[in-house]
Design an enzyme around this catalytic site. Structure first.
Site, PDB file in Angstrom:
ATOM      1  N   PHE A 224      -3.110 -13.357   6.416  1.00 29.16           N
ATOM      2  CA  PHE A 224      -1.973 -14.109   6.219  1.00 29.16           C
ATOM      3  C   PHE A 224      -1.978 -15.267   5.758  1.00 29.16           C
ATOM      4  O   PHE A 224      -0.948 -16.094   5.824  1.00 29.16           O
ATOM      5  CB  PHE A 224      -0.764 -13.898   7.447  1.00 29.16           C
ATOM      6  CG  PHE A 224      -0.874 -12.598   8.111  1.00 29.16           C
ATOM      7  CD1 PHE A 224      -0.292 -11.432   7.531  1.00 29.16           C
ATOM      8  CD2 PHE A 224      -1.423 -12.295   9.230  1.00 29.16           C
ATOM      9  CE1 PHE A 224      -0.229 -10.329   7.890  1.00 29.16           C
ATOM     10  CE2 PHE A 224      -1.599 -10.998   9.915  1.00 29.16           C
ATOM     11  CZ  PHE A 224      -0.797  -9.991   9.401  1.00 29.16           C
TER      12      PHE A 224
ATOM     13  N   ASN B  43       0.222   3.002  -4.021  1.00 28.33           N
ATOM     14  CA  ASN B  43       0.069   3.854  -2.807  1.00 28.33           C
ATOM     15  C   ASN B  43       1.365   3.619  -2.070  1.00 28.33           C
ATOM     16  O   ASN B  43       1.706   2.545  -1.358  1.00 28.33           O
ATOM     17  CB  ASN B  43      -1.154   3.546  -1.999  1.00 28.33           C
ATOM     18  CG  ASN B  43      -1.378   4.261  -0.959  1.00 28.33           C
ATOM     19  OD1 ASN B  43      -0.492   4.639  -0.065  1.00 28.33           O
ATOM     20  ND2 ASN B  43      -2.513   4.841  -0.811  1.00 28.33           N
TER      21      ASN B  43
ATOM     22  N   GLU C  18       3.785  -9.715  -0.159  1.00 33.30           N
ATOM     23  CA  GLU C  18       4.321 -10.814   0.528  1.00 33.30           C
ATOM     24  C   GLU C  18       5.984 -10.617   0.174  1.00 33.30           C
ATOM     25  O   GLU C  18       6.902 -11.172   0.794  1.00 33.30           O
ATOM     26  CB  GLU C  18       3.872 -11.914   0.041  1.00 33.30           C
ATOM     27  CG  GLU C  18       2.537 -12.403   0.218  1.00 33.30           C
ATOM     28  CD  GLU C  18       1.889 -13.485  -0.553  1.00 33.30           C
ATOM     29  OE1 GLU C  18       1.315 -14.536   0.020  1.00 33.30           O
ATOM     30  OE2 GLU C  18       2.332 -13.650  -1.681  1.00 33.30           O
TER      31      GLU C  18
END
Length: 729
Positions: free
Chosen positions: A241, A616, A691
């Protein structure tokens, strides 16, 4: 052969749709999933060499200058090997993509908890006990204040156009409010850790790091060695992150200690050290000014942000990053102001800039909608610009309207604008809120090598990392699609600096950048096969180990007599300047707020997102789910607290830093707008999505709280005391 593409000269034809193998964009399971759930995936601190020593940091108890370290008691403990006080120890981690050493030197203490020495022992328990026994004398020294006071305003981060003051004066409806967000911690599941081992003058380091091609140079620069003598291994990273973008104190300390002792040394941070010695998201104070006509069309936008960081750090939270282009409005003022403080280093935390900037701006947009008497969804639709209103350039694609409409339909959005506080279920007040999602889109330079074997197997190699986002799956799918192979015939090797340098994971660039490098490498392989068969690459079909062209199907083993290898290389070009690239979405939330206690419960939440070609569907959905869960924490619970007296982190563990748990998270639904293709982004026409899922998610919840109660929380998070104070008013 090498296929090198810049995005100013790339072929924008939809080549992947031409392949039509049916592998890409499906919800394929992660190839690394069985390894992870069975505990066989090797994380940074789990491959421990024989004879490995353990290092534990001595932390600074206060700010100032280290006068002396009394390590006699530590050195006398049975099992202690050494105490490292080398001047090369890091003050704080390197910023993302720094590519050079961060500030070094353990003698100058800029924040409480700064690592100032490393105790190395034969067991972790001994090292920890010895580290606690070290006496530290610190003298007062002139340092930045522990809380923001004076702010600098870098010229390059200020902008304006038109006359905002006049627009505010002449507007039919205005908003002029101040909002605050607290500091946040990434709090990844896997703590920061490193194991260093020297073989002569060559160092191998296993680390929990996100961007290896930069990390190698940062670590080498910190140690004063040639990067060619350094290998970093990070095949699996348990969350980052942003906190693991740059090389951090544990990696440098482990390397120094291993060199000094002549044995492998591992350093794993405790959870408390993760909170106080890694990157935080800066707290923000934001003033938003909005001017609109009677129809709710924006004529003016002002967005000023006040943030903080340590001295000598060039990074500052890019709060206003998406403000210049998200909505219309010919009069604009963007302000950015930075305070220097003696707190932990501020750096990138998931979706730096938009995570807090879009959240606040979308709360202000909700205030404007209520002031104008316009449905919040409709207000946003009316203000979608045809072109980037600041740079006057076209959008590569703008899917905000589609996301708003699809999201509202999927959620069952009530556009009748019921009065705040008008819907109740017993002592619970019910409300709905929404917000737009926006995130800039970028491409980073990346390389990848693909090798196709005569037996119909393929190998993909790049130092790209997988931080839980699905890199192994996506790169497998790209190669399988391009080479006509079932996914199980493709092997992907990641996280090793001996492999071609990929983009790394961060900034939502990984899948599209390293994925494009794999795409180009596969195209190079296809061109070699086509040449061998005497046909154009576009006339070649690969399927299940067969090369098909001119109505003939030939086994690969009959076309090539050995492995065929190609290197794909992509880097940004002029397209990033010619058009505005962004990803888009919309959030919808329903909350119940207890009228007696002020407690907020999120009852349902939905997100609709558009990010170009979805590589995906399963991992993309997971990323959005994770981002929206982040948003719940930002809205209701997460707040990194610093003591006003000395700046130390008060809540430095997961017992006191409250991230959302299962009871806080409802059944979240995610809709991906699969039809979008953006030919300006990269050869695959994909964009980053990791994000996007957090950028504005908290605003939908805050706006729902207002609809439920009439209470407008402008100081996040919306803890029950703030809600109750509003109810009492």
């Amino acid at each position: 052969m090498t296929i090198h593409t810049r995005m100013d000269d790339a072929d924008r034809r939809n080549r992947l749709d031409d392949m039509a193998q049916g592998v890409l964009s499906t919800a394929m399971d992660r190839p690394d999933g069985p390894l992870k759930v069975s505990g066989r995936a090797p994380y940074a601190h789990e491959v421990q060499p024989e004879g490995m020593l353990h290092g534990v940091f001595v932390r600074a108890p206060r700010i100032g200058r280290v006068v002396s370290l009394d390590d006699a008691a530590a050195r006398a403990m049975d099992g202690v090997e050494t105490v490292v006080t080398d001047d090369r120890l890091l003050r704080n981690p390197a910023q993302g993509t720094a590519n050079e050493a961060p500030v070094q030197g353990p003698r100058e203490v800029f924040y409480v908890g700064q690592p100032i020495a490393l105790v190395v022992a034969r067991t972790f328990e001994t090292a920890r006990a010895a580290a606690l026994s070290v006496g530290v004398e610190i003298a007062d020294a002139e340092r930045a204040p522990v809380a923001p006071q004076d702010y600098d305003s870098p010229d390059k981060k200020q902008s304006s156009q038109g006359d905002l003051d006049a627009a505010m004066r002449d507007a039919a409806v205005t908003v002029d409010r101040m909002y605050t967000t607290p500091a946040h911690s990434s709090a990844p599941m896997e703590p920061h850790a490193a194991i260093a081992e020297w073989d002569g003058d060559r160092l191998t380091l296993r680390g929990s790091l996100q961007m290896l091609k930069f990390n190698r140079n940062e670590l080498a620069d910190s140690l004063g060695i040639d990067p060619k003598n350094l290998r970093i291994l990070s095949p699996y990273v348990g969350g980052g992150f942003g906190s693991k973008l740059g090389v951090a104190p544990e990696a440098v300390a482990a390397a120094i200690a291993a060199q000094e002792t002549g044995r492998p040394v591992g350093v794993a941070l405790s959870r408390q050290q993760v909170f106080e010695a890694t990157m935080r998201r800066s707290e923000t104070r934001q003033r938003v000014r909005l001017a609109a006509d009677a129809e709710g069309r924006l004529t003016g936008i002002g967005h000023d942000a006040w943030v903080s960081n340590l001295p000598d750090e060039s990074y500052s939270e890019p709060v206003t990053q998406a403000t210049p282009f998200t909505y219309r409005g010919e009069n604009r003022v963007i302000g950015h102001h930075v305070a220097r403080v003696s707190r932990t280093c501020a750096g990138s935390v998931r979706a730096p800039g938009e995570a807090v900037g879009i959240t606040v701006f979308e709360i202000a947009m909700d205030e404007l909608a209520h002031a104008a008497g316009i449905d919040p969804v409709e207000l946003r639709r009316r203000n979608i610009p045809d072109r980037d209103p600041t740079k006057d350039i076209p959008f590569s694609s703008n899917m905000l309207a589609q996301a708003l409409d699809a999201g509202a339909a999927a959620f069952g959005w009530d556009d009748s604008r019921p009065a705040p506080g008008s819907r109740r279920e017993g002592e619970w007040m019910i409300g709905q809120g929404m917000a737009s999602a926006v995130r800039v889109n970028n491409l980073a330079e990346a390389k990848a090598r693909v090798t196709l074997n005569p037996d119909g197997t393929a190998l993909v190699e790049t130092d790209m990392t997988d931080i839980g986002t699905g890199s192994y799956a996506i790169l497998t799918q790209i190669a399988a699609e391009m080479l006509g192979l079932p996914p199980e015939r493709v092997e992907v090797r990641l996280g090793d600096t001996d492999l071609p340098p990929g983009s790394g994971s961060g900034g939502s660039v990984g899948a599209s950048s390293s994925g494009s490098a794999v795409f180009l490498a596969c195209q190079g392989v296809r061109e070699r096969l086509a040449e061998a068969m005497g046909v154009a690459e576009t006339d070649l079909t690969l399927k299940d180990g067969q090369a098909i062209a001119d109505n003939r199907s030939t086994p690969l083993g009959d076309v090539i007599d050995g492995p065929v290898e190609a290197l794909g290389h992509i880097e940004p070009g002029k397209t990033s300047k010619a058009v505005r690239q962004a990803t888009w979405g919309a959030y919808f939330a329903e909350v119940a707020v207890n009228s007696v206690t002020g407690e907020t419960r999120v009852r349902q939440m939905h997100g609709t997102f558009a990010a170009g070609r979805i590589l995906n569907a399963k991992t993309a959905r997971s990323q959005c789910l994770g981002g929206m869960t982040f948003g719940i924490g930002m809205a209701l619970t997460e707040e990194l607290m610093h003591d006003a007296r000395d700046g130390h982190v008060v809540n430095r563990d997961l017992a006191e830093y409250h991230i959302p748990v299962n009871a806080d998270v409802p059944q979240i639904t995610v809709e991906l707008l699969m039809e979008e293709r953006d030919p300006w982004t990269n050869p695959m026409q994909a964009k980053g999505i990791g994000e996007l899922g957090i950028c504005g998610a908290a605003a939908a919840i805050i706006n729902a709280i207002h609809q439920a109660t009439g209470v407008r929380v402008r100081d996040l998070p919306a803890t029950l005391d703030k809600v109750m104070a509003g109810l009492e008013d």
